[in-house]
Design a protein around this motif. Structure first.
Motif, PDB file in Angstrom:
ATOM      1  N   LYS A   1       0.879  -1.167   0.000  1.00 42.78           N
ATOM      2  CA  LYS A   1       0.000   0.000   0.000  1.00 42.78           C
ATOM      3  C   LYS A   1       0.910   1.209   0.000  1.00 42.78           C
TER       4      LYS A   1
ATOM      5  N   GLN B   1      -1.791   6.692  -0.461  1.00 38.84           N
ATOM      6  CA  GLN B   1      -3.130   6.192  -0.191  1.00 38.84           C
ATOM      7  C   GLN B   1      -3.361   6.034   1.300  1.00 38.84           C
TER       8      GLN B   1
ATOM      9  N   LEU C   1      -5.960  -1.104  11.406  1.00 39.99           N
ATOM     10  CA  LEU C   1      -5.766  -2.116  10.364  1.00 39.99           C
ATOM     11  C   LEU C   1      -5.576  -1.516   8.969  1.00 39.99           C
ATOM     12  N   LEU C   2      -6.252  -0.400   8.719  1.00 40.39           N
ATOM     13  CA  LEU C   2      -6.176   0.215   7.392  1.00 40.39           C
ATOM     14  C   LEU C   2      -4.751   0.646   7.044  1.00 40.39           C
TER      15      LEU C   2
ATOM     16  N   TRP D   1       0.428  -5.744  10.761  1.00 41.54           N
ATOM     17  CA  TRP D   1      -0.818  -5.913   9.997  1.00 41.54           C
ATOM     18  C   TRP D   1      -1.304  -7.369  10.094  1.00 41.54           C
TER      19      TRP D   1
ATOM     20  N   ARG E   1      -4.866  -8.358  11.465  1.00 45.44           N
ATOM     21  CA  ARG E   1      -5.847  -8.909  10.518  1.00 45.44           C
ATOM     22  C   ARG E   1      -6.400 -10.235  11.040  1.00 45.44           C
TER      23      ARG E   1
ATOM     24  N   ALA F   1     -13.499   4.173   8.268  1.00 46.55           N
ATOM     25  CA  ALA F   1     -13.555   3.408   7.010  1.00 46.55           C
ATOM     26  C   ALA F   1     -14.980   2.972   6.677  1.00 46.55           C
ATOM     27  N   GLY F   2     -15.839   2.839   7.710  1.00 42.65           N
ATOM     28  CA  GLY F   2     -17.163   2.281   7.447  1.00 42.65           C
ATOM     29  C   GLY F   2     -18.268   3.307   7.324  1.00 42.65           C
TER      30      GLY F   2
ATOM     31  N   THR G   1     -18.047   5.636   3.283  1.00 44.83           N
ATOM     32  CA  THR G   1     -18.113   4.678   2.176  1.00 44.83           C
ATOM     33  C   THR G   1     -19.525   4.105   2.052  1.00 44.83           C
TER      34      THR G   1
ATOM     35  N   THR H   1     -22.630   4.756  -0.733  1.00 48.53           N
ATOM     36  CA  THR H   1     -23.272   3.636  -1.429  1.00 48.53           C
ATOM     37  C   THR H   1     -24.788   3.779  -1.336  1.00 48.53           C
TER      38      THR H   1
ATOM     39  N   ARG I   1      -0.642   1.238  -5.125  1.00 48.39           N
ATOM     40  CA  ARG I   1       0.403   0.431  -4.503  1.00 48.39           C
ATOM     41  C   ARG I   1       1.748   0.930  -5.019  1.00 48.39           C
TER      42      ARG I   1
ATOM     43  N   PRO J   1     -15.194  -3.185  -5.865  1.00 52.15           N
ATOM     44  CA  PRO J   1     -15.519  -2.075  -4.947  1.00 52.15           C
ATOM     45  C   PRO J   1     -14.845  -2.220  -3.592  1.00 52.15           C
ATOM     46  N   PHE J   2     -14.527  -3.450  -3.199  1.00 43.31           N
ATOM     47  CA  PHE J   2     -13.911  -3.668  -1.888  1.00 43.31           C
ATOM     48  C   PHE J   2     -12.454  -4.112  -2.010  1.00 43.31           C
TER      49      PHE J   2
ATOM     50  N   ARG K   1      -5.334  -7.440   1.476  1.00 46.47           N
ATOM     51  CA  ARG K   1      -5.776  -6.167   2.055  1.00 46.47           C
ATOM     52  C   ARG K   1      -7.191  -5.819   1.636  1.00 46.47           C
TER      53      ARG K   1
ATOM     54  N   CYS L   1     -11.186  -5.308   1.760  1.00 49.29           N
ATOM     55  CA  CYS L   1     -11.956  -4.657   2.831  1.00 49.29           C
ATOM     56  C   CYS L   1     -12.463  -5.688   3.834  1.00 49.29           C
TER      57      CYS L   1
ATOM     58  N   ALA M   1     -20.816  -3.960   5.244  1.00 48.87           N
ATOM     59  CA  ALA M   1     -21.301  -2.832   4.436  1.00 48.87           C
ATOM     60  C   ALA M   1     -22.413  -3.267   3.490  1.00 48.87           C
TER      61      ALA M   1
END
Ligand code: HEM
Length: 467
Positions: free
Chosen positions: A83, A87, A99-100, A107, A111, A279-280, A283, A287, A346, A405-406, A411, A413, A419
């Motif tokens: 990553k 970003q 985690l992001l 990580w 995770r 993050a949640g 996004t 949607t 990346r 989309p995810f 890595r 989502c 979601a």
């Protein structure tokens, strides 16, 4: 063309999106457009080519929209593509230890420790909380009176924050909810300003506006969350681990690394609470907002969603989201046309080859779901709204790496199931109760500010069906 299917044109239309310029933008125009709305930078060539190289002052960007090459970057040779700091900075400003944004062994530990929090069974246990949030919003809309005008985009950010509050802190935030929400908006407004400097890869040390204010907002959050965690720890002491249906905070505090049996540090718990909120939130809100907009323009699909919602909401809560197949197809189509994370990036660590192109170490790899999802080689009628592509009988024909989309790979989502379930349930519950109509003078335009959102909101008139 990988995904062939006859489209019933009577039910599809072409929703608003920038017309890709015929020629690539020159450097100065590129910089100005990146600042205004990065979506408008994508020239027609990128929607036709599997791979393209763009020379930038500080680096070379390789734009990859070939499914096999994407799989190579995100999955098969993922170790070679980290990553990139740009970003991480944009998505995770201030969330350095969640985690992001963590990397390497940290990580891996996070995770595998967090995976059970977002497993299907856990996510399903949040169905009632999601329905409750939709119900609270419906009550608010009823109270506004008949044919009320509202900004659906703003309303959807309220509802997704409420879902997170109900699923993370099921016993409340223990403070002023409005203050918490205002600080949250200030935080998003702060990190929403992606400078051209960021996109060109200028070092972190270069001065940027708004950092100090952002730090103050983060300090406020950390204080509130620390208090909530301390209260919860006191409550959990002496409570049996298998009691009731725990919320995400309890699950976080009890989570153990399956490899070592170790619990997370309190600092990591806090960072991940902030990460889930950040993050949640937007996004999923976007949607929902785009799904509402698209349905407001498609009477027949609205009727189908409403009919499905009427039937399924009367059934058991158990398995509800799995039965809402038409609603989910609309959500997936909204995620195709307006992916909230419009581009992933990346940095190559070592040399490689992608779709016949030599990749040098440090090259910036960009995979843009916005471009991929409208790619001429991959989709039929790519710019048209047609949820039928995602109905169960044909869903399996969409190549895995043409729809991201995810993201994908290690890595990917972690909150994808959460979601999708939330958006499906909330959309069904609201469309079931309200008809919605875009105000005649509304301007609807997609703009990429961290997430892909409606630039001018979504002013709509909502009318309750007979109660
Ligand atoms: C429609 C809503 C959402 C979309 C479109 C979305 C999209 C994404 C994407 C594209 C990535 C991968 C980025 C990359 O590979 O560079 C990602 C990662 C992540 N998302 Fe989501 N997300 C959504 C909702 C959520 C929710 C609800 C949560 C948690 C409550 C969440 C938590 C995360 C986290 C923690 C990561 C980092 C995972 C890792 O690096 O291991 N997301 N998301």
């Amino acid at each position: 063309m990988l995904h062939l299917r006859e489209v019933d044109l009577s039910e599809s239309f072409c929703p608003p999106a920038p017309r890709p310029p015929d020629q690539r933008l020159g450097l100065f125009k590129l910089l100005a457009t990146l600042k205004r709305n990065p979506l408008e930078c994508w020239s027609a060539e990128f929607f036709r080519e599997p791979i393209a190289r763009v020379r930038l002052p500080f680096t070379d960007a390789i734009l990859v929209h070939d499914p096999a090459a994407i799989k190579h970057v995100l999955v098969d040779n993922a170790g070679n593509y980290r990553k990139d700091p740009i970003q991480r900075r944009i998505l995770a400003s201030g969330l350095a230890d969640g985690l992001l944004s963590v990397e390497g062994e940290r990580w891996e530990v996070q995770r595998r420790t967090l995976a059970p929090l977002f497993a299907k069974r856990t996510v399903t246990s949040f169905t009632s909380a999601m329905l409750q949030a939709a119900d609270q919003m419906a009550q608010r809309w009823y109270s506004l009176g008949p044919r009320a005008s509202i900004d659906v985009a703003a309303e959807m950010t309220l509802i997704t924050l409420n879902v997170l509050a109900l699923t993370i802190f099921s016993d409340g935030i223990g403070g002023d909810y409005d203050e918490f929400r205002a600080a949250m908006s200030a935080y998003f407004a702060g990190i929403g300003r992606i400078g051209a400097f960021d996109l060109l890869g200028l070092p972190q040390s270069a001065p940027r506006l708004g950092r100090r204010r952002l730090r103050r907002t983060m300090a406020y959050f950390e204080g509130v969350i620390d208090q909530i965690i301390a209260t919860r720890q006191r409550r959990l002491a002496g409570v049996a681990a298998d009691e009731g249906s725990p919320d995400l905070l309890t699950l976080l505090l009890r989570a153990l690394d399956p490899a070592t049996g170790e619990a997370m540090s309190l600092a990591d718990v806090r960072s991940n609470v902030l990460t889930f909120l950040s993050a949640g939130h937007e996004t999923t809100a976007n949607t929902l907002a785009w799904s509402m907009f698209l349905l407001s323009q498609a009477r027949e699909w609205r009727a189908r969603v409403r009919e499905e919602a009427r039937r399924e909401l009367a059934g058991p809560v158990e398995g509800l989201a799995d039965r809402l197949v038409v609603t989910r197809a609309v959500v997936e189509e909204a995620l195709r046309l307006y992916p909230p994370i419009a581009a992933l990036s990346r940095t190559a660590q070592g040399p490689d080859r992608l779709a016949g192109v030599a990749i040098k170490p440090r090259a910036l790899i960009v995979i843009a779901p916005y471009v991929l999802h409208r790619h001429r080689l991959l989709w039929q009628r790519p710019d048209m709204f047609d949820p039928a592509r995602f109905l169960p009988d044909v869903r399996g024909t969409i190549p895995r790496f043409a729809y991201l989309p995810f993201g994908s790979g290690p890595r990917t989502c972690i909150g994808a199931a959460f979601a999708l379930q939330e958006a499906t349930i909330v959309l069904a519950a609201l469309v079931h109760r309200f008809d919605m109509e875009l105000l005649p003078d509304a301007r609807v335009w997609p703009s990429q500010k961290i997430t892909l959102r409606p630039a001018y909101g979504l002013p709509m008139r909502v009318t309750a069906y007979d109660r």
